[in-house]
Design an enzyme around this catalytic site. Structure first.
Site, mmCIF file in Angstrom:
data_model
loop_
_atom_site.group_PDB
_atom_site.id
_atom_site.type_symbol
_atom_site.label_atom_id
_atom_site.label_comp_id
_atom_site.label_asym_id
_atom_site.label_seq_id
_atom_site.Cartn_x
_atom_site.Cartn_y
_atom_site.Cartn_z
ATOM 1 N N GLU A 1 3.275 14.197 2.554
ATOM 2 C CA GLU A 1 2.188 13.395 1.987
ATOM 3 C C GLU A 1 1.597 12.482 3.061
ATOM 4 O O GLU A 1 0.457 12.051 2.973
ATOM 5 C CB GLU A 1 2.693 12.590 0.782
ATOM 6 C CG GLU A 1 3.012 13.488 -0.403
ATOM 7 C CD GLU A 1 3.565 12.763 -1.624
ATOM 8 O OE1 GLU A 1 3.325 11.546 -1.781
ATOM 9 O OE2 GLU A 1 4.249 13.423 -2.425
ATOM 10 N N HIS B 1 -6.128 -6.077 -2.261
ATOM 11 C CA HIS B 1 -6.880 -6.243 -1.010
ATOM 12 C C HIS B 1 -7.108 -7.717 -0.671
ATOM 13 O O HIS B 1 -7.924 -8.033 0.177
ATOM 14 C CB HIS B 1 -8.207 -5.475 -1.076
ATOM 15 C CG HIS B 1 -8.020 -3.983 -1.040
ATOM 16 N ND1 HIS B 1 -9.043 -3.086 -1.224
ATOM 17 C CD2 HIS B 1 -6.900 -3.227 -0.836
ATOM 18 C CE1 HIS B 1 -8.575 -1.842 -1.135
ATOM 19 N NE2 HIS B 1 -7.280 -1.897 -0.904
ATOM 20 N N THR B 2 -6.389 -8.601 -1.317
ATOM 21 C CA THR B 2 -6.362 -10.008 -0.896
ATOM 22 C C THR B 2 -5.468 -10.177 0.327
ATOM 23 O O THR B 2 -5.444 -11.234 0.952
ATOM 24 C CB THR B 2 -5.854 -10.920 -2.035
ATOM 25 O OG1 THR B 2 -5.819 -12.265 -1.576
ATOM 26 C CG2 THR B 2 -4.446 -10.536 -2.487
ATOM 27 N N HIS C 1 0.660 4.270 -2.715
ATOM 28 C CA HIS C 1 0.437 5.654 -2.304
ATOM 29 C C HIS C 1 1.624 6.552 -2.629
ATOM 30 O O HIS C 1 1.487 7.767 -2.655
ATOM 31 C CB HIS C 1 0.072 5.725 -0.821
ATOM 32 C CG HIS C 1 -1.331 5.277 -0.543
ATOM 33 N ND1 HIS C 1 -2.137 5.847 0.411
ATOM 34 C CD2 HIS C 1 -2.083 4.304 -1.135
ATOM 35 C CE1 HIS C 1 -3.322 5.235 0.408
ATOM 36 N NE2 HIS C 1 -3.303 4.300 -0.517
ATOM 37 N N ASP C 2 2.800 5.966 -2.846
ATOM 38 C CA ASP C 2 3.922 6.761 -3.346
ATOM 39 C C ASP C 2 3.724 7.046 -4.834
ATOM 40 O O ASP C 2 3.833 8.177 -5.278
ATOM 41 C CB ASP C 2 5.258 6.024 -3.127
ATOM 42 C CG ASP C 2 6.459 6.853 -3.579
ATOM 43 O OD1 ASP C 2 6.397 8.098 -3.436
ATOM 44 O OD2 ASP C 2 7.443 6.275 -4.068
ATOM 45 N N THR D 1 -8.249 -15.434 3.624
ATOM 46 C CA THR D 1 -6.795 -15.629 3.737
ATOM 47 C C THR D 1 -6.060 -14.285 3.650
ATOM 48 O O THR D 1 -5.397 -14.007 2.659
ATOM 49 C CB THR D 1 -6.294 -16.548 2.600
ATOM 50 O OG1 THR D 1 -6.797 -16.034 1.352
ATOM 51 C CG2 THR D 1 -6.750 -17.976 2.770
ATOM 52 N N ARG E 1 0.825 -1.208 0.000
ATOM 53 C CA ARG E 1 0.000 0.000 0.000
ATOM 54 C C ARG E 1 0.862 1.263 0.000
ATOM 55 O O ARG E 1 0.548 2.235 -0.683
ATOM 56 C CB ARG E 1 -0.914 0.001 1.229
ATOM 57 C CG ARG E 1 -1.840 1.182 1.270
ATOM 58 C CD ARG E 1 -2.980 0.987 2.252
ATOM 59 N NE ARG E 1 -4.008 1.987 2.051
ATOM 60 C CZ ARG E 1 -4.305 2.938 2.951
ATOM 61 N NH1 ARG E 1 -3.652 2.992 4.097
ATOM 62 N NH2 ARG E 1 -5.245 3.810 2.703
ATOM 63 N N ASP F 1 -3.635 -14.382 -2.850
ATOM 64 C CA ASP F 1 -4.313 -15.324 -3.752
ATOM 65 C C ASP F 1 -5.491 -14.593 -4.391
ATOM 66 O O ASP F 1 -5.573 -13.368 -4.310
ATOM 67 C CB ASP F 1 -4.759 -16.571 -2.974
ATOM 68 C CG ASP F 1 -5.652 -16.214 -1.787
ATOM 69 O OD1 ASP F 1 -6.169 -15.067 -1.730
ATOM 70 O OD2 ASP F 1 -5.829 -17.061 -0.904
ATOM 71 N N SER G 1 8.444 10.200 -2.464
ATOM 72 C CA SER G 1 7.945 11.437 -1.840
ATOM 73 C C SER G 1 7.086 11.121 -0.617
ATOM 74 O O SER G 1 7.046 11.897 0.326
ATOM 75 C CB SER G 1 7.158 12.271 -2.847
ATOM 76 O OG SER G 1 6.100 11.515 -3.407
ATOM 77 N N ASN H 1 -3.671 8.951 3.938
ATOM 78 C CA ASN H 1 -2.436 8.433 4.531
ATOM 79 C C ASN H 1 -2.345 8.582 6.045
ATOM 80 O O ASN H 1 -1.748 7.738 6.725
ATOM 81 C CB ASN H 1 -1.225 9.141 3.908
ATOM 82 C CG ASN H 1 -1.085 8.846 2.421
ATOM 83 O OD1 ASN H 1 -1.650 7.870 1.917
ATOM 84 N ND2 ASN H 1 -0.337 9.684 1.707
HETATM 85 C C1 HEM Z 1 -9.355 1.014 -5.699
HETATM 86 C C2 HEM Z 1 -9.201 1.968 -4.820
HETATM 87 C C3 HEM Z 1 -8.663 1.730 -3.447
HETATM 88 C C4 HEM Z 1 -9.197 2.217 -2.302
HETATM 89 C C5 HEM Z 1 -10.402 3.113 -2.169
HETATM 90 C C6 HEM Z 1 -8.383 1.716 -1.219
HETATM 91 C C7 HEM Z 1 -8.593 2.028 0.117
HETATM 92 C C8 HEM Z 1 -7.976 1.382 1.171
HETATM 93 C C9 HEM Z 1 -8.273 1.593 2.562
HETATM 94 C C10 HEM Z 1 -9.293 2.601 3.112
HETATM 95 C C11 HEM Z 1 -7.510 0.747 3.292
HETATM 96 C C12 HEM Z 1 -7.463 0.605 4.812
HETATM 97 C C13 HEM Z 1 -6.548 1.655 5.422
HETATM 98 C C14 HEM Z 1 -6.582 1.699 6.934
HETATM 99 O O1 HEM Z 1 -7.334 0.941 7.563
HETATM 100 O O2 HEM Z 1 -5.847 2.511 7.523
HETATM 101 C C15 HEM Z 1 -6.714 -0.008 2.348
HETATM 102 C C16 HEM Z 1 -5.810 -0.976 2.678
HETATM 103 C C17 HEM Z 1 -4.952 -1.573 1.772
HETATM 104 N N1 HEM Z 1 -4.820 -1.241 0.434
HETATM 105 FE FE1 HEM Z 1 -6.135 -0.197 -0.649
HETATM 106 N N2 HEM Z 1 -7.395 0.948 -1.729
HETATM 107 C C18 HEM Z 1 -7.508 0.928 -3.084
HETATM 108 C C19 HEM Z 1 -6.658 0.310 -3.981
HETATM 109 C C20 HEM Z 1 -5.481 -0.302 -3.625
HETATM 110 C C21 HEM Z 1 -4.422 -0.664 -4.527
HETATM 111 C C22 HEM Z 1 -4.414 -0.391 -6.028
HETATM 112 C C23 HEM Z 1 -3.449 -1.269 -3.775
HETATM 113 C C24 HEM Z 1 -2.111 -1.798 -4.208
HETATM 114 C C25 HEM Z 1 -1.827 -2.161 -5.437
HETATM 115 C C26 HEM Z 1 -3.944 -1.309 -2.419
HETATM 116 C C27 HEM Z 1 -3.317 -1.927 -1.371
HETATM 117 C C28 HEM Z 1 -3.833 -1.997 -0.085
HETATM 118 C C29 HEM Z 1 -3.330 -2.902 0.923
HETATM 119 C C30 HEM Z 1 -2.280 -3.975 0.698
HETATM 120 C C31 HEM Z 1 -4.026 -2.617 2.096
HETATM 121 C C32 HEM Z 1 -3.805 -3.240 3.484
HETATM 122 C C33 HEM Z 1 -2.725 -2.424 4.185
HETATM 123 C C34 HEM Z 1 -2.354 -2.892 5.579
HETATM 124 O O3 HEM Z 1 -2.806 -3.929 6.047
HETATM 125 O O4 HEM Z 1 -1.543 -2.159 6.208
HETATM 126 N N3 HEM Z 1 -5.153 -0.687 -2.356
HETATM 127 N N4 HEM Z 1 -7.007 0.416 1.070
#
Ligand code: HEM
Ligand SMILES: *[C@@H]1O[C@H](CO)[C@@H](O)[C@H](O)[C@H]1NC(C)=O
Ligand SMILES: *[C@@H]1O[C@H](CO)[C@@H](O)[C@H](O)[C@H]1NC(C)=O
Ligand SMILES: *[C@@H]1O[C@H](CO)[C@@H](O)[C@H](O)[C@H]1NC(C)=O
Length: 313
Positions: free
Chosen positions: A99, A204-205, A70-71, A235, A66, A240, A80, A105
């Site tokens: 940022e 988000h897997t 976000h970078d 999981t 993530r 996956d 950045s 963030n």
């Molecule tokens: C499609 C739009 C997306 C939205 C609206 C979104 C939003 C979010 C939000 C709100 C969280 C939880 C943050 C928290 O609880 O502090 C999250 C977690 C996460 N996001 Fe996304 N996300 C998106 C796309 C992506 C993309 C494209 C990736 C990477 C390629 C990604 C990777 C992740 C990961 C791996 C987590 C878990 C992070 C952790 O456990 O620390 N997300 N996302």
């Protein structure tokens, strides 16, 4: 699955060969001469950070992925997002223009200390050579592989920004309550189509989200001990395709659930749900493209010593 993955790798190799000429200054062996241990150091540190027996946590893999997203999305993969820019004094007030302070963030991004640790080890082995931007790109790929996800070709030679742009972070990044049109638009702004959006959302897997971001009817997943809830209810520590099988009913975020709200986008969810190889292939291709967004190369930018600070000469 093994044999079809090999097919995917050949495809990725072809893609790499085609694209390397067009991106002049990024190259696969950029640090081969001056920091040959780079790959080994990053893998070792990521492996440690994700390993429970070694005091780590698999979730850190998700946090790194993530952090990289976000970078890259706002102003490019230039590290950045790692900068602490809290020294701007305007009208006697200290303004934090990092940022890190942007809405998507703040109190949310994790993994900064892991990048600091890797950078420290890399600096010990080869001082002033490797950028924080490349370290983040390498650590992200290592983390996805460690959690059994796909790999992708990674060209190196990114340089670090001397600026952060909190406005860009607020503008470019989607929010958990975004509707499908907003998601499509924000990804399209960076050259990704709806299929890419669905493939990348497959990130988000793995990982977790705080309750405040979860859809009302899914809050039971995160209210337990006040711990953040798994984005993939089955999981969350394995990369996956089960994320897609949970949509829409058990998607945690509104932004996950809307991916099945329109037939022409839902087809991609169905495709990735029924074939993990296709998901891995498309995710890898999209990540490789993301990793080249807005990169600084050649004499642009700098190689920071401390990933949190701009280097002043
Ligand atoms: C499609 C739009 C997306 C939205 C609206 C979104 C939003 C979010 C939000 C709100 C969280 C939880 C943050 C928290 O609880 O502090 C999250 C977690 C996460 N996001 Fe996304 N996300 C998106 C796309 C992506 C993309 C494209 C990736 C990477 C390629 C990604 C990777 C992740 C990961 C791996 C987590 C878990 C992070 C952790 O456990 O620390 N997300 N996302
Ligand atoms: C490697 O070191 C040489 C000699 O100091 C230098 O000229 C070159 O720019 C360095 N390459 C990289 C990628 O840092
Ligand atoms: C910061 O980002 C905003 C929104 O993308 C953009 O309009 C602005 O020009 C950027 N500022 C700098 C100094 O790059
Ligand atoms: C899954 O997709 C790959 C290519 O993306 C294909 O080669 C393979 O035959 C598919 N597997 C099944 C079971 O449909």
């Amino acid at each position: 699955m093994a044999s079809s993955t090999a097919g995917g790798h050949c495809f990725l190799l072809a893609l790499l060969l085609l694209s390397s000429a067009a991106y002049g200054q990024l190259s696969e062996d950029f640090y081969a001469k001056n920091c040959s241990k780079l790959g080994t150091i990053v893998k070792e540190e990521v492996s440690r950070a994700l390993s429970r027996p070694r005091g780590g946590d698999p979730r850190m893999g998700a946090s790194l992925l993530r952090l990289f997203f976000h970078d890259c999305l706002p102003q490019g993969c230039d590290a950045s997002v790692l900068l602490d820019m809290n020294a701007d004094v305007t009208k006697g007030r200290i303004i934090d223009s990092s940022e890190k302070q942007a809405d998507p963030n703040r109190n949310s991004l994790r993994g900064f200390e892991v990048i600091d640790r890797i950078k420290g080890e890399v600096e010990k082995a080869c001082r002033g050579v490797v950028s924080c931007a490349d370290i983040l790109a390498l650590a992200t790929r290592a983390a996805v592989v460690e959690l059994k996800g796909p790999t992708w070709p990674l060209l190196l030679g990114r340089r670090d920004s001397t600026t952060a742009n909190v406005t860009a972070a607020n503008t470019a990044l989607p929010g958990p309550n975004s509707n499908l049109d907003e998601l499509i638009e924000k990804f399209q702004n960076k050259g990704f189509n709806a299929r890419d959006l669905v493939a990348l959302s497959g990130a988000h897997t793995i990982g977790r989200a705080q309750c405040q971001f979860a859809e009302q009817n899914q809050q039971a997943r995160c209210l337990l001990n006040g711990t953040p809830g798994p984005l993939d209810v089955q999981t969350p520590e394995v990369f996956d395709n089960s994320y897609y099988g949970n949509l829409p009913e058990r998607g945690l975020l509104h932004s996950d659930r809307v991916l099945t709200s329109r037939e022409d986008v839902k087809v991609f969810v169905e495709e990735y749900k029924s074939n993990q190889t296709t998901f891995f292939r498309d995710f890898a291709i999209a990540m490789e493209r993301m990793s080249r967004l807005g990169v600084l190369t050649g004499t642009n930018g700098q190689i920071r010593t401390d990933c949190r600070r701009v280097l002043n000469n």
